[in-house]
Every structure is written in structure tokens, then in C-alpha cells.
Scaffold this motif. Structure first.
Motif, PDB file in Angstrom:
ATOM      1  N   ASP A  81       0.737  -1.193  -0.057  1.00 47.86           N
ATOM      2  CA  ASP A  81       0.081   0.034   0.110  1.00 47.86           C
ATOM      3  C   ASP A  81       0.843   1.248   0.024  1.00 47.86           C
ATOM      4  N   THR A  82       1.922   1.201   0.861  1.00 52.18           N
ATOM      5  CA  THR A  82       2.642   2.466   0.873  1.00 52.18           C
ATOM      6  C   THR A  82       3.460   2.622  -0.751  1.00 52.18           C
ATOM      7  N   ALA A  83       3.768   1.673  -1.269  1.00 51.91           N
ATOM      8  CA  ALA A  83       4.428   1.692  -2.644  1.00 51.91           C
ATOM      9  C   ALA A  83       3.529   2.205  -3.709  1.00 51.91           C
ATOM     10  N   VAL A  84       2.307   1.916  -3.371  1.00 48.00           N
ATOM     11  CA  VAL A  84       1.211   2.654  -4.371  1.00 48.00           C
ATOM     12  C   VAL A  84       1.042   4.073  -4.093  1.00 48.00           C
ATOM     13  N   LEU A  85       1.176   4.477  -2.833  1.00 40.66           N
ATOM     14  CA  LEU A  85       1.102   5.746  -2.313  1.00 40.66           C
ATOM     15  C   LEU A  85       2.254   6.570  -2.844  1.00 40.66           C
ATOM     16  N   ILE A  86       3.343   5.987  -2.554  1.00 35.60           N
ATOM     17  CA  ILE A  86       4.452   6.535  -3.098  1.00 35.60           C
ATOM     18  C   ILE A  86       4.674   6.990  -4.498  1.00 35.60           C
ATOM     19  N   GLU A  87       4.228   5.956  -5.329  1.00 32.89           N
ATOM     20  CA  GLU A  87       4.113   6.242  -6.818  1.00 32.89           C
ATOM     21  C   GLU A  87       3.098   7.361  -7.105  1.00 32.89           C
ATOM     22  N   ASP A  88       2.147   7.557  -6.520  1.00 29.81           N
ATOM     23  CA  ASP A  88       1.102   8.657  -6.873  1.00 29.81           C
ATOM     24  C   ASP A  88       1.829   9.756  -6.267  1.00 29.81           C
ATOM     25  N   LEU A  89       2.455   9.707  -5.125  1.00 21.66           N
ATOM     26  CA  LEU A  89       3.275  11.100  -4.502  1.00 21.66           C
ATOM     27  C   LEU A  89       4.071  11.568  -5.534  1.00 21.66           C
ATOM     28  N   ILE A  90       5.067  10.352  -6.394  1.00 26.40           N
ATOM     29  CA  ILE A  90       5.942  10.855  -7.388  1.00 26.40           C
ATOM     30  C   ILE A  90       5.216  11.771  -8.554  1.00 26.40           C
ATOM     31  N   LYS A  91       3.974  11.109  -9.025  1.00 25.50           N
ATOM     32  CA  LYS A  91       3.423  12.013  -9.950  1.00 25.50           C
ATOM     33  C   LYS A  91       3.082  13.337  -9.648  1.00 25.50           C
ATOM     34  N   VAL A  92       2.541  13.468  -8.388  1.00 22.98           N
ATOM     35  CA  VAL A  92       2.112  15.018  -7.645  1.00 22.98           C
ATOM     36  C   VAL A  92       3.337  15.955  -7.942  1.00 22.98           C
ATOM     37  N   LEU A  93       4.310  15.122  -7.371  1.00 18.84           N
ATOM     38  CA  LEU A  93       5.878  16.121  -7.154  1.00 18.84           C
ATOM     39  C   LEU A  93       6.055  16.367  -8.599  1.00 18.84           C
ATOM     40  N   ASP A  94       6.114  15.549  -9.460  1.00  9.78           N
ATOM     41  CA  ASP A  94       6.484  15.608 -10.886  1.00  9.78           C
ATOM     42  C   ASP A  94       5.723  16.877 -11.501  1.00  9.78           C
ATOM     43  N   SER A  95       4.258  16.883 -11.224  1.00  9.75           N
ATOM     44  CA  SER A  95       3.628  18.189 -11.653  1.00  9.75           C
ATOM     45  C   SER A  95       4.142  19.394 -10.990  1.00  9.75           C
ATOM     46  N   VAL A  96       4.337  19.234  -9.663  1.00 12.13           N
ATOM     47  CA  VAL A  96       4.905  20.501  -8.869  1.00 12.13           C
ATOM     48  C   VAL A  96       6.131  21.147  -9.468  1.00 12.13           C
ATOM     49  N   SER A  97       6.987  20.060 -10.055  1.00 16.52           N
ATOM     50  CA  SER A  97       8.416  20.342 -10.465  1.00 16.52           C
ATOM     51  C   SER A  97       8.219  21.218 -11.848  1.00 16.52           C
ATOM     52  N   ASN A  98       7.225  20.595 -12.573  1.00 16.16           N
ATOM     53  CA  ASN A  98       7.122  21.262 -13.858  1.00 16.16           C
ATOM     54  C   ASN A  98       6.647  22.676 -13.727  1.00 16.16           C
ATOM     55  N   GLY A  99       5.971  22.953 -12.689  1.00 13.50           N
ATOM     56  CA  GLY A  99       5.294  24.368 -12.495  1.00 13.50           C
ATOM     57  C   GLY A  99       6.601  25.435 -12.109  1.00 13.50           C
ATOM     58  N   LEU A 100       7.444  24.746 -11.179  1.00 10.51           N
ATOM     59  CA  LEU A 100       8.551  25.317 -10.635  1.00 10.51           C
ATOM     60  C   LEU A 100       9.404  25.748 -11.637  1.00 10.51           C
ATOM     61  N   ARG A 101       9.741  25.052 -12.610  1.00  9.03           N
ATOM     62  CA  ARG A 101      10.584  25.125 -13.759  1.00  9.03           C
ATOM     63  C   ARG A 101      10.131  26.483 -14.429  1.00  9.03           C
ATOM     64  N   TYR A 102       8.773  26.878 -14.482  1.00 11.04           N
ATOM     65  CA  TYR A 102       8.356  28.075 -15.066  1.00 11.04           C
ATOM     66  C   TYR A 102       8.254  29.044 -13.864  1.00 11.04           C
ATOM     67  N   GLY A 103       8.889  28.942 -12.973  1.00 10.68           N
ATOM     68  CA  GLY A 103       8.613  30.038 -11.872  1.00 10.68           C
ATOM     69  C   GLY A 103       7.381  30.393 -11.123  1.00 10.68           C
ATOM     70  N   ARG A 104       6.862  28.943 -11.088  1.00 11.68           N
ATOM     71  CA  ARG A 104       5.352  29.217 -10.385  1.00 11.68           C
ATOM     72  C   ARG A 104       5.359  27.883  -9.256  1.00 11.68           C
ATOM     73  N   TYR A 105       5.422  28.750  -8.022  1.00  8.73           N
ATOM     74  CA  TYR A 105       4.951  27.735  -6.769  1.00  8.73           C
ATOM     75  C   TYR A 105       3.722  27.371  -6.669  1.00  8.73           C
ATOM     76  N   PRO A 106       3.328  26.241  -6.073  1.00  9.16           N
ATOM     77  CA  PRO A 106       2.052  25.795  -6.134  1.00  9.16           C
ATOM     78  C   PRO A 106       1.173  26.769  -5.059  1.00  9.16           C
ATOM     79  N   GLU A 107       0.131  26.947  -5.131  1.00 10.62           N
ATOM     80  CA  GLU A 107      -0.754  27.550  -4.328  1.00 10.62           C
ATOM     81  C   GLU A 107      -0.731  27.269  -2.933  1.00 10.62           C
ATOM     82  N   LYS A 108      -0.802  28.235  -1.943  1.00 13.58           N
ATOM     83  CA  LYS A 108      -0.519  27.836  -0.636  1.00 13.58           C
ATOM     84  C   LYS A 108      -1.147  26.701   0.034  1.00 13.58           C
ATOM     85  N   ALA A 109      -2.690  26.610  -0.319  1.00  9.13           N
ATOM     86  CA  ALA A 109      -3.435  25.392   0.204  1.00  9.13           C
ATOM     87  C   ALA A 109      -2.777  24.228  -0.430  1.00  9.13           C
TER      88      ALA A 109
END
Length: 127
Positions: A81-109
Motif C-alpha cells: 500500500d505504501t508503494a502505491v502511495l509513493i508512486e502517486d506522490l511521485i506523480k504529484v511532485l513531478d507536476s509541482v516540479s514542472n510548475g517550478l521550472r516555469y517560476g510558479r510555486y503551487p498555491e498555498k493550500a
């Protein structure tokens, strides 16, 4: 030296009882615990000396034979179960890193939710 198990121990009161392998109940005071040990869980195996006190047998010079069981380790999710959670977390972090490359931090919430998930996964892995 006799060995036995913790029957119960109350850290706030500073005492508890042990049961020797022969079935004898022995009083345990916090002063008999090894340095750095402030609490014990029921079932923890110990080695100790016994002296007769005013109210019966009393443990002296306690030594832990087992590692104190970890409550957080016992309650954590199965590894699959933890492995599945970490795989999903990697996808979320990847989308955040794409925004950071363009100078956009995620919204505070959104950033707070991601940070909370990261802390929970880290705590689970660290248990």
C-alpha cells in the motif's frame, strides 16, 4: 539473574509490575530502569535482580532483553500500500516540479496538502 516480562508500567506514576518466568509478581520502580529508559510496554522481556522490600519483591538493576516494541511500526500500512502511495506522490511532485521550472510555486493550500502528505510518508518510512 531472574528474567520475566512487564505486566504493566505507568510512566506518569513511575512504577509498575513484572512477572518472572516462574510466575512471581515483582514491583518495579522507575529508579530501577536503565539510563534513558522512561517507559516500558507490557510484554517487554527483562532481566533484573530481586530484593525483598517492605511490601514484597522489588526489581533492582533492570536490563532490557527485547527492544521496546514500536507502536508506530505496528500500526503502519502494508508495504504494498505504501508503494502505491509513493508512486502517486511521485506523480504529484513531478507536476509541482514542472510548475517550478516555469517560476510558479503551487498555491498555498495545495502546497500545504503536499507537505502534509510528504510528512506522513516520511513518518511511516521512519517508523
Amino acid at each position: 539473574m531472574p528474567t520475566g516480562k512487564v505486566k504493566w508500567y505507568e510512566p506518569s506514576k513511575g512504577f509498575g509490575f513484572l512477572v518472572t518466568d516462574e510466575g512471581q509478581e515483582v514491583y518495579l520502580n522507575a529508579s530501577a530502569l536503565p539510563a534513558g529508559v522512561t517507559e516500558l510496554r507490557a510484554g517487554t522481556r527483562l532481566e533484573f535482580g530481586i530484593a525483598e522490600g517492605r511490601k514484597g519483591a522489588q526489581a533492582l538493576s533492570v536490563r532490557l532483553l527485547d527492544e521496546i516494541p514500536s507502536v508506530s511500526r505496528a500500526k503502519r500500512k502494508p508495504a504494498e500500500d505504501t508503494a502505491v502511495l509513493i508512486e502517486d506522490l511521485i506523480k504529484v511532485l513531478d507536476s509541482v516540479s514542472n510548475g517550478l521550472r516555469y517560476g510558479r510555486y503551487p498555491e498555498k493550500a495545495h502546497g500545504a496538502k503536499i507537505a502534509a502528505v510528504l510528512r506522513a510518508v516520511a513518518d511511516d518510512l521512519d517508523a
